[in-house]
Design an enzyme around this catalytic site. Sequence first.
Site, PDB file in Angstrom:
ATOM      1  N   GLY A  31     -29.021-134.434  17.585  1.00  0.00           N
ATOM      2  CA  GLY A  31     -28.692-135.044  18.449  1.00  0.00           C
ATOM      3  C   GLY A  31     -28.155-134.224  19.481  1.00  0.00           C
ATOM      4  CB  ALA A  32     -25.795-132.312  21.683  1.00  0.00           C
ATOM      5  CG  LEU A  33     -31.783-135.864  20.652  1.00  0.00           C
ATOM      6  CD1 LEU A  33     -32.843-136.506  21.249  1.00  0.00           C
ATOM      7  CD2 LEU A  33     -31.627-134.536  20.181  1.00  0.00           C
ATOM      8  CG  HIS A  37     -33.071-131.510  20.487  1.00  0.00           C
ATOM      9  ND1 HIS A  37     -32.815-131.135  21.058  1.00  0.00           N
ATOM     10  CD2 HIS A  37     -33.684-131.091  19.096  1.00  0.00           C
ATOM     11  CE1 HIS A  37     -31.668-130.943  20.416  1.00  0.00           C
ATOM     12  NE2 HIS A  37     -31.789-130.196  19.363  1.00  0.00           N
ATOM     13  CD  GLN A  61     -27.116-127.474   9.310  1.00  0.00           C
ATOM     14  OE1 GLN A  61     -28.386-128.631   8.600  1.00  0.00           O
ATOM     15  NE2 GLN A  61     -27.388-127.810  10.869  1.00  0.00           N
ATOM     16  N   GLY A 147     -38.036-126.186  15.696  1.00  0.00           N
ATOM     17  CA  GLY A 147     -38.335-125.433  16.757  1.00  0.00           C
ATOM     18  C   GLY A 147     -37.786-123.228  16.582  1.00  0.00           C
ATOM     19  CD  GLU A 148     -42.423-120.354  16.845  1.00  0.00           C
ATOM     20  OE1 GLU A 148     -42.564-119.403  18.392  1.00  0.00           O
ATOM     21  OE2 GLU A 148     -43.175-120.543  16.654  1.00  0.00           O
ATOM     22  CE  LYS A 149     -31.686-122.448  19.903  1.00  0.00           C
ATOM     23  NZ  LYS A 149     -30.875-122.144  18.721  1.00  0.00           N
TER      24      LYS A 149
HETATM   25  O1  PAF Z   1     -32.410-127.186  13.450  1.00  0.00           O
HETATM   26  C1  PAF Z   1     -31.354-128.516  13.954  1.00  0.00           C
HETATM   27  O2  PAF Z   1     -30.842-129.366  14.565  1.00  0.00           O
HETATM   28  C2  PAF Z   1     -30.674-128.577  12.037  1.00  0.00           C
HETATM   29  O3  PAF Z   1     -30.254-126.657  11.789  1.00  0.00           O
HETATM   30  C3  PAF Z   1     -31.658-129.351  11.505  1.00  0.00           C
HETATM   31  C4  PAF Z   1     -33.082-128.499  11.120  1.00  0.00           C
HETATM   32  C5  PAF Z   1     -31.703-130.869  12.387  1.00  0.00           C
HETATM   33  C6  PAF Z   1     -30.559-129.789  10.019  1.00  0.00           C
HETATM   34  O4  PAF Z   1     -30.172-130.014   9.809  1.00  0.00           O
END
Ligand code: PAF
Length: 280
Positions: A31-33, A37, A61, A147-149
Site C-alpha cells: 500500500g501507500a501507493l 506502483h 518482514q 520493482g527493480e528498486k
Molecule cells: O516490496 C514490497 O512492497 C514488499 O516487500 C512485498 C513484495 C509486497 C512483500 O510484502
Amino acid sequence: MDIIRSAPALATHINALKDAGKALGLVPTMGALHAGHLSLVAQAKKAADAVGVTIFVNPTQFGPNEDFSRYPRTEKEDIAALEKAGVDFVYIPDVASVYPEGAHVTLKAGEMADVLCGAHRPGHFDGVVTVVHRLLTQTKVDVAVFGEKDFQQLFLIRKMVEREKLPVKILGAPIRRESDGLAMSSRNRYLSISERKTAPLLFHTLKASAAKIKKGDKVEVVLKEARAALTKAGFLVDYIELRDSDTLHLLAKKNAAARLFIAAKLGSTRLIDNLALNAA
Ligand code: PAF
C-alpha cells in the site's frame, strides 16, 4: 474493481476469472501507493488479461525495531488510484487470511539473503519470500511484477519461485524516479522538508560513481569517496557496493552485469537505490 478481504472470497473471484480463460497478473504491494506502483500495474496489464493488486503490510518482514507500526496506511487513496488504473481486483487480507497458523516465517530466502539489505535487516527476506509465496499461491496468477528498486528482493523472489517450482512468471520493472532523481518509495513521505531536499544526492552520487567506474577509476577509491561525500551531507551509509546483477556477487572490478547498490539513512528514513553501470 472488486475489493476482496478474505481468502475464500479471493478463491471464488480467481476461479471465476480462470474459468473465463483469463491470464492473471499480480502486483503485490504494502500500500501507500505512488506512481512507481502504478507503473508496475501498467506493466502487468500488458502481460495479462486481468490484474490484481495486493495491499498487505506484512509483519514477518519487519524487524523488532523497524517501522511496521508507523508504515503508512492509505487504503482509501490506494483503492481510488487502483480503480483509476483499471485494476480488476484488490486483495486486502487481514493477517489471519495470509497466516492462518500465526504470523511466522515458513520459508528461507536462501543464498544472497544475508548481503546488502539482508546484512542490515536480519530475516527480512525470509519474511518477504514467505509472504510472496503465500500471495502467489492464493491468487494463482500467471505473472507477477516487482520493482527493480528492491533489486535484491526481486532476485530472491525469482530464486524462491524457481526452488518452489511455482507456475508463475516474475517480471522486473524499472525504477521510477521523481524529477530530481530520487527513487520513488512509500518511505519518502517520512522525510522532513530539509531531508527531502538532501535525499536526491543519493542517486546523484550513485550516478557519478557509476560513471567514474565505467571510465576505469578504481572501484575501491570511488566507493570510499562516495561514502565520505554522503556522510558529509548527513547520510548514515549502510552500504555502497558494486555487485553482479545476475548473481549479486561482490565485484572488485566492473563487468558487463555490474550494478551499484546503495542504502543509507537520512534521519530515521532508510533509502535504497541501485543503478546498472551500463545505464549510467
Ligand atoms: O516490496 C514490497 O512492497 C514488499 O516487500 C512485498 C513484495 C509486497 C512483500 O510484502
